[in-house]
Design an enzyme around this catalytic site. Structure first.
Site, PDB file in Angstrom:
ATOM      1  N   HIS A 475       0.815  -1.216   0.000  1.00  0.00           N
ATOM      2  CA  HIS A 475       0.000   0.000   0.000  1.00  0.00           C
ATOM      3  C   HIS A 475       0.851   1.269   0.000  1.00  0.00           C
ATOM      4  CE1 HIS A 475      -3.405  -2.489   2.108  1.00  0.00           C
ATOM      5  NE2 HIS A 475      -3.304  -2.760   0.813  1.00  0.00           N
ATOM      6  N   PRO A 476       1.840   1.402  -0.887  1.00  0.00           N
ATOM      7  CA  PRO A 476       2.616   2.648  -0.914  1.00  0.00           C
ATOM      8  C   PRO A 476       1.735   3.821  -1.329  1.00  0.00           C
ATOM      9  CG  PRO A 476       3.135   1.313  -2.837  1.00  0.00           C
ATOM     10  CD  PRO A 476       2.271   0.464  -1.946  1.00  0.00           C
TER      11      PRO A 476
END
Length: 565
Positions: A475-476
């Site tokens: 989930h950058p």
């Protein structure tokens, strides 16, 4: 001779496909959509079968397969950082968990200067616009959107129900809809899957309705080199096609929109001369605009698994055995049903570990098998696991281009576990998960603790396990954040500060990471900004009610107390 379009969108992912579809609803508008990967081949089970979600992460056809620099607080590990490559972007390879975040996330965004129209009630209409939920619309869910959302059905694995019940027995709330009135608690988890049991990527949901429009041009295997400028105005892009070293030029009459994701969007801006001056000069890149926040403020979710043996033969372990897989595949291919038609994340939850957290800071995904997310290290027996991760770490990382070469991956550092809050949350989370797993609802199924193992009890032992085994939740985000402060990259409409004709629209513009999976919110952001680009009035604010914990206790008394170190 270069081609000319009204808009050029760099990246056919969750945001880019949404934008391309909405912008080309206006027949007089022309759009070029560039994608570095290939098509989303509809007969490739690796991307289309929900249960096969681990396969795309194991190769490079659909995965950029980035790695971090050695993470200093994780024993110097180079951590995996998979990102989608191909039409659909990361919606082509993600876990298909349809989670939107907590209402308080968006209300928190709206408290920041310049972001007043990003409250939850401003965003909810765009979540609804994007969605078709299989049991019909209501105040929180849509019924006519491009993203197909499936709800868990009666008769699914009994471990899902037992794990939710265990969470309730441990003293936490029960919620019937993690995207509805109340996120906090344990309940069924929706997933981005069609009624025919296929992955609902943005290529399927959005591009399928747009790709035949004469005003949309899609070019795959097109790796963007840099954005072209006339002074401070973006006027086009150059890109490479396939293995060729010849630059192709395309011109934009109105805007260039960068939708390449939280890793590649800041890297493209930096290669184009928009970013921190010192970095650009060190790479011999001419500075178009000194913008220090490009690539900074990088955030992610870190998670780990607590795995248990299952004493009854109800887990998905048999589906890992090769001789059972042809039948599973055939049922999925011809009927769209069975084990293959689900991502097997059909239950989960959100909790607060301490009273100082005003909305959940820990997320759970429950899985009725014991295996790593990328398909490795499957436990060779019946088992189940809880994925547990912290939601809003104070840790901040950065993305830095290493050169002008578009084929060279950037330097990535998340600074995982760099604050005391990180360690406290994970220690608390492991201990609370053990308490949940010890509740009577799981008595018929719970065997020994496989991982971390019952002997891992002290802070020091837990910290060692975290350093060695915690993984990215993929989930950058937040590396080109919205806002008005000195480190903000874009305004509340995605327009790059100090530039003209240049936007960033994807997960990188989130100012703060949300409480949950990012894909649904990334699509919402693109839906909302597409109305801004088109000059349309925003959808009317929702009037739906939503839960605020206030001074409510973190949890009630558990049915079964558990003594831990």
């Amino acid at each position: 001779m270069s081609q000319e379009f009204d808009y050029i969108i760099v990246g056919a992912g969750s945001a880019g496909n949404t934008l391309a579809t909405r912008l080309t609803e206006d027949a007089g508008v022309t759009v070029l959509l560039l994608e570095a990967g290939g098509p989303d081949y509809r007969f490739d089970f690796r991307t289309q079968m929900p249960a096969a979600l681990a396969f795309p992460l194991q190769g490079r056809r659909y995965n950029w397969a980035y790695e971090t620099d050695p993470e200093p607080h994780m024993d110097g590990r180079r951590m995996e950082c998979g990102r989608g490559k191909g039409l659909g972007g990361s919606s082509l390879i993600n876990g298909m968990c349809y989670i939107r975040g907590n209402a308080m996330d968006f209300d928190g965004w709206a408290e920041l200067p310049g972001l007043q129209d990003w409250t939850y009630l401003d965003c909810l209409p765009y979540f609804r616009k994007a969605e078709t939920r299989d049991i019909g619309p209501n105040d929180y869910h849509g019924g006519e959107g491009p993203v197909s959302v499936a709800t868990p059905k009666a008769g699914n694995n009994p471990l899902f129900h037992a794990m939710v019940e265990a969470g309730v027995q441990a003293g936490y709330p029960r919620t019937e809809d993690l995207n509805g009135y109340q996120q906090e608690g344990f309940g069924p988890m929706d997933r981005s899957v069609t009624k025919n049991g296929r992955r609902s990527s943005t290529a399927r949901g959005y591009l399928d309705q747009a790709k035949k429009r004469p005003n949309l041009t899609i070019v795959t295997h097109a790796l963007s080199d840099r954005v072209l400028f006339d002074g401070k105005r973006a006027v086009g892009v150059t890109y490479l096609v396939g293995d060729s070293e010849e630059r192709v030029e395309a011109r934009a009459r109105k805007e260039v929109i960068v939708s390449s994701g939280a890793i590649a969007s800041p890297q493209l801006l930096q290669r184009s001369g928009v970013g921190p001056r010192a970095l650009l000069e060190s790479l011999d890149i001419p500075v178009v605009h000194d913008l220090p926040g490009v690539g900074e403020n990088l955030q992610d979710h870190l998670e780990l698994y607590l795995q248990y043996a299952c004493t009854q033969p109800v887990s998905l372990y048999p589906s890992l055995l090769w001789w059972n897989q042809p039948a599973i595949g055939a049922e999925w291919m011809f009927k769209g049903t069975g084990i293959g038609a689900s991502n097997q994340f059909e239950a989960g939850g959100f909790i607060r570990t301490r009273p100082e957290f005003k909305w959940p800071n820990i997320q759970y995904h429950f899985l009725p098998v014991a295996i790593n997310y990328n398909g490795s290290n499957g436990v060779k027996e019946h088992g189940f696991q809880a994925h547990m991760g912290s939601m809003r770490s104070p840790a901040r990382g950065r993305i830095q281009a290493k050169s002008k070469d578009p084929r060279q991956h950037p330097s990535i550092l998340f600074n995982y576990m760099s604050t005391e809050q990180d360690w406290q949350e994970f220690r608390d989370g492991i201990r609370l998960t053990r308490e949940i797993m010890a509740q009577p609802a799981l008595d018929p199924y719970r065997g020994r603790e496989i991982s971390p193992g019952a002997d891992v009890q002290t802070d020091e032992q837990l910290d060692k396990f975290i350093r060695e085994h915690a993984e990215t939740a993929f989930h950058p985000s937040c590396s080109c954040k919205m806002g008005t402060d000195d480190m903000a990259v874009v305004d509340g409409e995605g327009r790059v500060h100090g530039m003209k004709g240049l936007r960033v629209v994807d997960a990188s513009i989130m100012p703060l990471i949300i409480t949950g999976n990012l894909n649904a919110t990334t699509i919402m952001i693109a839906e909302k900004i597409s109305d801004k680009i088109r000059g349309r009035k925003p959808l009317p604010r929702s009037t739906a009610k939503y839960y605020v914990a206030g001074d409510a206790p973190v949890k009630g008394k558990p049915m079964r107390e558990v003594k831990q170190a």
